[in-house]
Design a protein around this motif. Structure first.
Motif, short mmCIF file in Angstrom:
data_model
loop_
_atom_site.label_atom_id
_atom_site.label_comp_id
_atom_site.label_asym_id
_atom_site.label_seq_id
_atom_site.Cartn_x
_atom_site.Cartn_y
_atom_site.Cartn_z
N GLY A 106 -11.82 -2.73 -3.97
CA GLY A 106 -12.53 -1.79 -3.13
C GLY A 106 -12.31 -0.38 -3.60
N ALA A 107 -12.73 0.57 -2.76
CA ALA A 107 -12.56 1.98 -3.08
C ALA A 107 -12.14 2.71 -1.80
N LEU A 108 -11.30 3.70 -1.99
CA LEU A 108 -10.86 4.57 -0.90
C LEU A 108 -11.37 5.97 -1.15
N THR A 109 -11.82 6.64 -0.10
CA THR A 109 -12.22 8.03 -0.21
C THR A 109 -11.17 8.91 0.46
N SER A 110 -11.38 10.20 0.43
CA SER A 110 -10.43 11.15 1.01
C SER A 110 -9.99 10.72 2.40
N GLY A 111 -8.69 10.70 2.61
CA GLY A 111 -8.12 10.28 3.89
C GLY A 111 -7.82 8.80 3.96
N GLY A 112 -8.27 8.03 2.98
CA GLY A 112 -8.03 6.59 2.97
C GLY A 112 -6.57 6.28 2.67
N ILE A 113 -6.08 5.20 3.29
CA ILE A 113 -4.69 4.77 3.12
C ILE A 113 -4.69 3.30 2.71
N LEU A 114 -3.84 2.99 1.74
CA LEU A 114 -3.77 1.64 1.21
C LEU A 114 -2.31 1.20 1.12
N TRP A 115 -2.04 -0.05 1.47
CA TRP A 115 -0.69 -0.63 1.40
C TRP A 115 -0.64 -1.66 0.29
N PHE A 116 0.30 -1.50 -0.65
CA PHE A 116 0.56 -2.49 -1.69
C PHE A 116 1.88 -3.16 -1.36
N PRO A 117 1.86 -4.38 -0.80
CA PRO A 117 3.13 -5.07 -0.51
C PRO A 117 3.86 -5.45 -1.78
N ARG A 118 5.17 -5.56 -1.70
CA ARG A 118 5.94 -6.03 -2.86
C ARG A 118 5.49 -7.45 -3.21
#
Length: 174
Positions: free
Chosen positions: A60-72
Motif C-alpha cells: 500500500g501507500a501512506l500519505t502525510s499523517g499516515g502511520i504504519l506498524w511493522f511488527p517484529r
C-alpha cells in the motif's frame, strides 16, 4: 533508506533507558529491501509526501499523517517511489538498532568515496544477523512484485541484497 537519504537520531536508547529510539529522516528516492527484524517493532509516520510499503503480503501507500506498524519477525519494507523528497519519523522498540546503524555508517565511510561495499563485511556488522534482508526493495505498485520464500533465502543472497540498502543510508546516520 534510499538514495540520498538522511537520518537523524532524535531519541537514543541511552536517553530512553532502552525503551525506544526515534529517527527523523528524509528519503529522496528508493527505499529499504524487504527485511525482518528479529528483536524490534517499528512505527513509521509519514510527515510529508507519500511512502509505499509492504508488511507481510500487504502492499500500500501512506500519505502525510499516515502511520504504519511493522511488527517484529514480519517481512517489511518502505520506499519513496517518486523523485520528490519525503519526510518521515520512525520509532523503534526496544532500542539497540542505532548501534547497528552506526556500525553500517562506520564501515561505509571507511572506504574511498563511491566504493562498492563488500557484502560479507556488511553482513559482519554487529547486529546484521538480527535484521535479515529477505527480498529486494519495493518497485512501482503496477510492477509485478518479487516473491521470496523467506525460509529459503541463503545468507549470501541476504548480504548481497542488503549491500545496496546499507550503502544508501548508513553514511548519513548520526
Amino acid at each position: 533508506m534510499g538514495v540520498g537519504s538522511t537520518l537523524w537520531l532524535k531519541v537514543t536508547g541511552e536517553e530512553s533507558l532502552g525503551l525506544v529510539i526515534v529517527v527523523s529522516g528524509v528519503v529522496h528516492s528508493g527505499g529499504t529491501p524487504l527485511r525482518i527484524h528479529e528483536s524490534e517493532g517499528e512505527v513509521v509516520i509519514v510527515i510529508e509526501g507519500e511512502l509505499d510499503y509492504q508488511v507481510g503480503d500487504d502492499r500500500g501507500a501512506l500519505t502525510s499523517g499516515g502511520i504504519l506498524w511493522f511488527p517484529r519477525r514480519v517481512p517489511h519494507a518502505v520506499a519513496n517511489l517518486s523523485q520528490e523528497p519525503r519526510r518521515f519519523i520512525t520509532v523503534v522498540t526496544p532500542s539497540g538498532i542505532e548501534d547497528f546503524f552506526r556500525g553500517q555508517r562506520d564501515y561505509l565511510t571507511s572506504g574511498p568515496a563511491g566504493h562498492l561495499p563488500d557484502p560479507q563485511r556488511l553482513a559482519a556488522v554487529p547486529g546484521a544477523d538480527l535484521r535479515r534482508v529477505v527480498g529486494p526493495p519495493l518497485t512501482a505498485r503496477n510492477e509485478r512484485p518479487n516473491r521470496v520464500n523467506i525460509g529459503a533465502v541463503p545468507q549470501a543472497v541476504d548480504a548481497c541484497r542488503g549491500a545496496a540498502y546499507f550503502a544508501q543510508i548508513a553514511p548519513y546516520v548520526a
